[in-house]
Scaffold this active site. Structure first.
Site, PDB file in Angstrom:
ATOM      1  N   CYS A  97       0.769  -1.138   0.031  1.00  4.83           N
ATOM      2  CA  CYS A  97      -0.137   0.035  -0.180  1.00  4.83           C
ATOM      3  C   CYS A  97       0.704   1.176  -0.154  1.00  4.83           C
ATOM      4  O   CYS A  97       0.350   2.284  -0.101  1.00  4.83           O
ATOM      5  CB  CYS A  97      -0.954   0.027   1.198  1.00  4.83           C
ATOM      6  SG  CYS A  97      -2.139  -1.620   1.056  1.00  4.83           S
ATOM      7  N   HIS A 113      -9.116   3.284  -1.849  1.00  2.00           N
ATOM      8  CA  HIS A 113      -7.732   3.137  -1.643  1.00  2.00           C
ATOM      9  C   HIS A 113      -7.129   2.120  -2.899  1.00  2.00           C
ATOM     10  O   HIS A 113      -7.076   0.992  -2.754  1.00  2.00           O
ATOM     11  CB  HIS A 113      -7.465   2.114  -0.292  1.00  2.00           C
ATOM     12  CG  HIS A 113      -6.388   1.648   0.106  1.00  2.00           C
ATOM     13  ND1 HIS A 113      -5.186   2.323  -0.486  1.00  2.00           N
ATOM     14  CD2 HIS A 113      -5.893   0.659   0.815  1.00  2.00           C
ATOM     15  CE1 HIS A 113      -3.872   1.719   0.280  1.00  2.00           C
ATOM     16  NE2 HIS A 113      -4.434   0.801   0.783  1.00  2.00           N
TER      17      HIS A 113
END
Lengths: 379, 149
Positions: free
Chosen positions: A81, A329
């Site tokens: 991420c 995201h």
């Protein structure tokens, strides 16, 4: 190392774009950042592209073929991420080192309705330990992170829920967010449980997105803009050994290490920050990072959200953008987008969610496994 | 035994490499095992190439881990991969040797998660959970609450 400034910053609205491909999304973000900087690809001396799910497919070069195949070096990076923020940092280092004067960092991801992040690759699925020997799914992993805070400090499920209430309230003013829907506390608490204590509205959605930034040396920056946003610190850490990691992922230690290093490098303390964009992949994560980033003392994060200090207008606004919970995201895009958001606030361009008089901001991202980036930006 | 018989003989295999299944299983119980760094004493699940804490390349001592432990933290997973029964209590169990293990814990009501679960004593047991592509039985380690604690 030389001073480096962000001169161009752009992102596309995060969401789901089934009719576009990844290169189109990333190119849109990149062109926007170049225009914002007042340059074209002809001035860019190196490019870093962050993308996770197509990490083996030369995304950076494919973007160049769409927006300007100038033959300059391109580096493709993947760091879970933290992919986008790692790409930004590589571009920063390229300019700070003196090797290049103008670099372009792009973060992109196309996830669609991917849902829970799973997959066994070539392994025999009979040997998946999920749901038999605990969990490795992200909602459960970050559920445990929050429950550890409950154990240490008596934090309640309601306090975690309040994080989601805040971020979704902020999102209403962010046209770039995937969801712009307010969720009152009772809605968050009564939503279906994904992995306790996180309910649906306490989990970030998957989706598509892209963001880009143009970085320049001080000399070049002054040539192209009157509003440079300076990179006061760019830090990347991995996790040092701790007792239970990686049986239980430890998102705390490497964030604390990164925060200490970033504050020291920038000569700026947490009390000097105007705003923070931090990695709220789940509501539980945001709360623990209040302490990791030293926005409050040990065990005080529950009080911080109870007293509303992290709302826009509060003592230290966190995730004015709506955070990943609302903004979405798309893994490779997130790290660049967080930096873009802070840069917009420092330039006074954040519209209805503007943190008034923002002078210094911090962008934090964690890629589980783990990689933590912290960027401190200042006017 | 002919070669053909060996190739087709059904085996019992552990779900994870740090679960050891003795030849006489189930008469002899399966157990969790780990490696202890002789330099710094850190214990890991399964085998090790080097020590993550002190970077020593060994030697490592193979240790049998306790069957009993206690719940450090947990989550209750409601939404999971297709084919799994949910909700389930997904915990991190601390073992006496100073190493933790991920585990499902049974004997708790997943619909009423509680801070009272912290520190609860649990005991390991093993169970056949699936049959793999080659027809082998796959054995997992699960934990259940020790009554009255």
């Amino acid at each position: 190392m030389r001073d480096v400034a962000i001169v161009g910053a752009n992102m596309i609205k995060f969401g789901r774009y089934p009719d576009k491909d990844l290169v189109q999304l990333a190119s849109e973000a990149a062109i926007g950042a170049l225009k914002d900087a007042g340059i074209t690809m002809n001035e860019v001396q190196m490019v870093v592209s962050g993308n996770l799910y197509q990490a083996n497919a030369m995304v950076g070069q494919r973007i160049m073929k769409e927006i300007g195949a100038t033959g300059v070096p391109v580096v493709n990076v993947a760091n879970a991420c933290a992919t986008g923020s790692t790409a930004f940092r590589e571009a920063y280092l390229a300019v700070a080192s003196g090797a290049y004067d103008i670099a372009l960092a792009i973060g992109s991801e196309q996830m669609g309705k991917m849902g829970l992040l799973t997959g066994f690759g070539d392994r025999d699925p009979s040997y998946s330990s999920e749901g038999v020997m605990g969990t490795g799914l992200m909602p459960g992993v970050f559920g445990q992170t929050g429950v550890e805070h409950m154990r240490k400090y008596g934090t309640t499920a309601e306090q975690f829920a309040k994080i989601a209430v805040k971020n979704h309230k902020h999102s209403v003013h962010n046209p770039y967010a995937q969801y712009q829907v307010e969720t009152p506390l009772e809605d968050v608490i009564n939503a279906r449980v994904i992995a306790w204590p996180n309910t649906l509205y306490m989990c970030c959605p998957t989706g598509d997105g892209a963001a880009a930034a143009v970085l320049m040396s001080a000399e070049k920056a002054r040539q192209y803009t009157k509003q440079p946003v300076w990179v006061a610190a760019s830090v990347l850490t991995s996790d040092p050994w701790t007792q239970r990691n990686p049986i239980m992922f430890d998102v705390n230690t490497l964030t604390r290490n990164a925060a200490e290093e970033a504050y020291e490098k920038a000569g700026i303390g947490p009390e000097d920050l105007s705003m923070v964009e931090l990695h709220d992949c789940f509501a539980t994560a945001e709360l623990v990072h209040y302490e990791n980033l030293m926005l409050c003392g040990e065990g005080e994060a529950g009080r911080l959200i109870d007293e509303g200090e992290t709302y826009v207008g509060g003592r230290i606004p966190v995730n004015a953008s709506g955070g990943l919970l609302s903004k979405g995201h798309p893994l490779g895009a997130t790290g660049v987008a967080n930096i873009v958001e802070v840069a917009w606030h420092l330039r006074g361009q954040a519209g209805g969610r503007q943190v008034e008089g923002a002078k210094v901001g911090l962008a934090h991202v964690i890629g589980l496994g783990s990689a933590c980036t912290i960027h401190i930006l200042k006017k | 035994m002919t070669q053909e018989q060996v190739a087709t003989e059904k085996k019992i295999k552990p779900l994870v490499p740090f679960l050891k299944i003795p030849d006489k299983y189930p008469d002899e119980p399966a157990y969790l095992w780990g490696s202890k760094c002789k330099s710094c004493g850190t214990v890991y699940l399964g085998s090790r190439i080097a020590c993550a804490k002190c970077a020593s390349t060994g030697p490592f001592e193979e240790v049998r881990l306790s069957d009993e432990g206690e719940i450090y933290v947990f989550s209750v997973v409601h939404q999971t991969v297709p084919g799994l029964e949910a909700p389930y209590v997904a915990a991190i169990i601390d073992l006496a040797e100073g190493v933790a293990v991920r585990a499902n814990v049974y004997g708790l009501d997943p619909l009423n998660p509680s801070p009272q679960w912290f520190g609860k004593k649990v005991k390991m047991y093993t169970e056949k959970i699936r049959v793999d592509r080659e027809g082998n039985d796959v054995i997992a380690a699960k934990f259940k609450v020790v009554d009255g604690k």
